[in-house]
Design an enzyme around this catalytic site. Structure first.
Site, PDB file in Angstrom:
ATOM      1  N   LYS A  56       0.836  -1.197   0.000  1.00 25.36           N
ATOM      2  CA  LYS A  56       0.000   0.000   0.000  1.00 25.36           C
ATOM      3  C   LYS A  56       0.873   1.250   0.000  1.00 25.36           C
ATOM      4  O   LYS A  56       2.056   1.186   0.350  1.00 25.36           O
ATOM      5  CB  LYS A  56      -0.861   0.019   1.271  1.00 25.36           C
ATOM      6  CG  LYS A  56      -1.999  -0.978   1.282  1.00 25.36           C
ATOM      7  CD  LYS A  56      -2.816  -0.830   2.563  1.00 25.36           C
ATOM      8  CE  LYS A  56      -3.944  -1.851   2.622  1.00 25.36           C
ATOM      9  NZ  LYS A  56      -4.980  -1.650   1.588  1.00 25.36           N
ATOM     10  N   ARG A 110     -10.274 -11.629   1.707  1.00 24.96           N
ATOM     11  CA  ARG A 110     -11.062 -12.741   1.138  1.00 24.96           C
ATOM     12  C   ARG A 110     -10.274 -14.039   1.190  1.00 24.96           C
ATOM     13  O   ARG A 110     -10.860 -15.119   1.269  1.00 24.96           O
ATOM     14  CB  ARG A 110     -11.493 -12.367  -0.293  1.00 24.96           C
ATOM     15  CG  ARG A 110     -10.343 -12.111  -1.227  1.00 24.96           C
ATOM     16  CD  ARG A 110     -10.750 -11.317  -2.466  1.00 24.96           C
ATOM     17  NE  ARG A 110     -10.829  -9.878  -2.212  1.00 24.96           N
ATOM     18  CZ  ARG A 110     -11.173  -8.976  -3.115  1.00 24.96           C
ATOM     19  NH1 ARG A 110     -11.494  -9.362  -4.342  1.00 24.96           N
ATOM     20  NH2 ARG A 110     -11.218  -7.695  -2.814  1.00 24.96           N
TER      21      ARG A 110
HETATM   22  N1  BES Z   1      -8.166  -3.850   4.378  1.00 20.67           N
HETATM   23  C1  BES Z   1      -8.331  -3.442   3.033  1.00 20.67           C
HETATM   24  C2  BES Z   1      -9.646  -2.738   2.789  1.00 20.67           C
HETATM   25  C3  BES Z   1      -9.726  -1.314   3.264  1.00 20.67           C
HETATM   26  C4  BES Z   1      -9.152  -0.298   2.520  1.00 20.67           C
HETATM   27  C5  BES Z   1     -10.421  -1.012   4.379  1.00 20.67           C
HETATM   28  C6  BES Z   1      -9.274   1.016   2.948  1.00 20.67           C
HETATM   29  C7  BES Z   1     -10.541   0.293   4.793  1.00 20.67           C
HETATM   30  C8  BES Z   1      -9.979   1.305   4.078  1.00 20.67           C
HETATM   31  C9  BES Z   1      -8.300  -4.653   2.113  1.00 20.67           C
HETATM   32  O1  BES Z   1      -7.493  -5.694   2.516  1.00 20.67           O
HETATM   33  C10 BES Z   1      -7.745  -4.154   0.822  1.00 20.67           C
HETATM   34  O2  BES Z   1      -6.618  -3.772   0.789  1.00 20.67           O
HETATM   35  N2  BES Z   1      -8.564  -4.181  -0.222  1.00 20.67           N
HETATM   36  C11 BES Z   1      -8.172  -3.713  -1.485  1.00 20.67           C
HETATM   37  C12 BES Z   1      -8.708  -4.669  -2.502  1.00 20.67           C
HETATM   38  C13 BES Z   1      -8.168  -4.449  -3.886  1.00 20.67           C
HETATM   39  C14 BES Z   1      -6.704  -4.772  -3.937  1.00 20.67           C
HETATM   40  C15 BES Z   1      -8.947  -5.321  -4.845  1.00 20.67           C
HETATM   41  C16 BES Z   1      -8.761  -2.321  -1.659  1.00 20.67           C
HETATM   42  O3  BES Z   1      -9.887  -2.079  -1.241  1.00 20.67           O
HETATM   43  O4  BES Z   1      -8.059  -1.472  -2.200  1.00 20.67           O
HETATM   44 MN    MN Z   2      -5.474  -5.442   1.889  1.00 20.88          MN
END
Ligand code: BES
Ligand code: MN
Ligand code: ZN
Length: 506
Positions: free
Chosen positions: A283, A357
């Site tokens: 990230k 997931r």
């Molecule tokens: N934990 C995150 C989701 C999230 C993001 C929660 C921002 C709260 C705020 C999850 O694991 C994630 O990183 N999801 C990605 C999925 C994507 C790579 C398909 C996302 O939402 O960017």
């Molecule tokens: Mn994630």
């Protein structure tokens, strides 16, 4: 804070009740509630309204001291809007006003003499119990401090003892409502606490120890599986997320078996990523600290279990938590890696940041063994859910048939009843197609369009053997900015859902 019920029979006037502060409602257009009228022996309250010092609009308050003819030292007037409607909004505004004022008073105890008894006539679900629970939740929310890791604790001033004044006929219902409100508040506090603890403290092992502590306190059964046992179960998808981190993964099973032995359990599955860096699909740095909240699904499962255990709920409930961190390292899963889930289905990990997931799918397969009445998973799953629903509603996903519509409606109405609301989203085959992989049974991402829906569609493939719902709490589990912190959502929704289920099997 200590909450109790005080009954008010017709013989004693509330003007003669002792209290550091007595709170009563007033309406717009200078109209007094029955309780305010009873205190207005010499017309001082009417005079205060006439002076324009308080409008009676929701959110308006006025504190009077030493009102003639009133034994209580202070009278707190609370604006309730137009007479005749005590909506959710007005109720929580009134509770907020009470909380704010009581937290600054020199008094040690307060009596809330709001027009609670009359509420039931309007909307059946907006009854006395609802008002009491809502007030307790607002007051406890206001008194929560996230200072566990501060060397100097913040000192809390203000009123510590709060009694609700209700008609004698309503005393039993009111007492039960206080017990429910307190159990809920205690569950919410635990969920907030776990969410706010950083990733170096709230590790998978810490979550497991919290479950063990709860189990000991409330005599629940608990089991914690370690990496070796997870390998034996063939949880290849969950373990692929745990490859990068230094913290040992844990798989937690905690059971509150308050129902009949033969009754199928309701199962709660919570995402327990104790820190989500994204893994190799790292990230960005800005705001990454907030990914300590990525275990709020797990936190809300433990908070809910705490609440129903305290209430000795007559229902079989099992909490299941796959817990790990998601870290990059030389041993971490790489984009393009293909893993085999416990179900046997293979997954092409196109993005290691879509890890929620991957841990949930194996947990969802694991819970088949409980032959559940229903399974609800709770996860901070997608940023896309925040984009679509903002911070007001959790995303609710289920299949679309009558059994699932019924489950969805149970969850939606539990949310409405507590102000911890959810909004239903679709699961359809057309979205499923976005998960196609050229090399495995499915990919773990479905492209940028409809991200919260394709995430739910991925989970759906692991839930064919039971009735299932998914709550995406990415937008509701915590707040950013100045008030940064975990909210304790959706513990109120889940606990109310389970309380309603227990009432239905009676
Ligand atoms: N934990 C995150 C989701 C999230 C993001 C929660 C921002 C709260 C705020 C999850 O694991 C994630 O990183 N999801 C990605 C999925 C994507 C790579 C398909 C996302 O939402 O960017
Ligand atoms: Mn994630
Ligand atoms: Zn995550």
């Amino acid at each position: 804070m200590d909450f109790s019920i005080k009954t008010n029979d017709a013989k004693t006037s509330i003007a003669s009740l002792k209290a550091g502060c007595i709170a009563v409602g007033i309406y717009e257009n200078k109209k007094l509630s029955p309780q305010a009228l009873a205190l207005d022996k010499t017309g001082e309250i009417t005079a205060a309204l006439k002076s324009g010092d308080i409008s009676g609009k929701p959110g308006s308050t006025l504190l009077l001291r030493k009102v003639a003819g009133v034994t209580a030292e202070r009278v707190l007037l609370i604006g309730l809007g137009p007479d005749g409607e005590l909506s959710d909004k007005v109720m929580s505004m009134a509770a907020l006003c009470v909380a704010r004022t009581l937290s600054t008073l020199g008094a040690s105890d307060a009596l809330l003499a709001l027009p609670f008894d009359g509420i039931a006539k309007q909307t059946p679900e907006r009854d006395l119990a609802w008002a009491i629970r809502a007030t307790i939740l607002v007051l406890r929310d206001g008194s929560y401090r996230s200072d566990t890791l501060k060397s100097k604790k913040e000192t809390t001033s203000g009123v510590k003892k709060i009694a609700f004044l209700v008609a004698t006929a309503n005393a039993a219902a009111a007492k039960e409502a206080v017990a429910q409100g307190l159990a809920l508040a205690n569950g919410i506090d635990l969920t907030k606490e776990l969410g706010n603890l950083p990733g170096n403290v709230c590790t998978p092992t810490y979550l497991a120890n919290t479950a063990k502590r709860l189990a000991k306190e409330y005599k629940l059964s608990v089991e914690v599986l370690d990496r070796k046992q997870l390998e034996a179960l063939k949880m290849g998808s969950f373990l692929s997320v745990a490859r990068g981190g230094g913290e040992a993964p844990k798989f937690i099973i905690i059971k509150h078996l308050g129902g009949k032995a033969k009754d199928a359990p309701t199962v709660l599955v919570g995402k327990g990523i104790t820190f989500d860096t994204g893994g190799i699909s790292l990230k960005g740095g800005a705001g990454m600290d907030e990914m300590k909240y990525d275990m709020c699904g797990a936190g809300s499962v433990l908070g809910t279990i705490r609440a129903i255990a305290e209430l000795k709920l007559k229902l079989n409930v099992i909490g299941v938590i796959p817990a790990t961190e998601n870290m990059p390292s030389g041993t971490a899963t790489k984009p393009g890696d293909i893993v085999t889930s416990m179900s046997g289905q293979t997954i092409e990990v196109l993005n290691t940041d879509a890890e929620g997931r991957l841990v949930l799918c194996d947990a969802l397969t694991y819970v088949e063994r409980f032959k559940p009445a229903a399974v609800v998973d709770i996860a901070t799953l997608t940023g896309a859910c925040v984009t679509s629903l903002g911070h007001h509603n959790s995303g609710l996903f289920t299949r679309h048939d009558s059994a699932h519509d019924a489950l969805a409606n149970e969850l939606l109405s539990a949310g409405k009843a507590t102000g911890d609301t959810a909004w239903r989203m679709p699961i359809e085959d057309s979205y499923q197609e976005q998960l196609k992989s050229n090399f495995a049974d499915m990919a773990n991402i479905g492209g940028p369009a409809g991200g919260s829906i394709t995430a739910a569609c991925f989970l759906e493939r692991y839930t064919k053997k039971y009735t299932w719902a998914h709550l995406d709490i990415a937008g509701t589990a915590w707040k950013s900015g100045a008030a940064k912190g975990a909210t304790g959502r959706p513990v109120a929704l889940l606990t109310t859902f389970l309380i309603n289920r227990a009432a239905a099997v009676k």
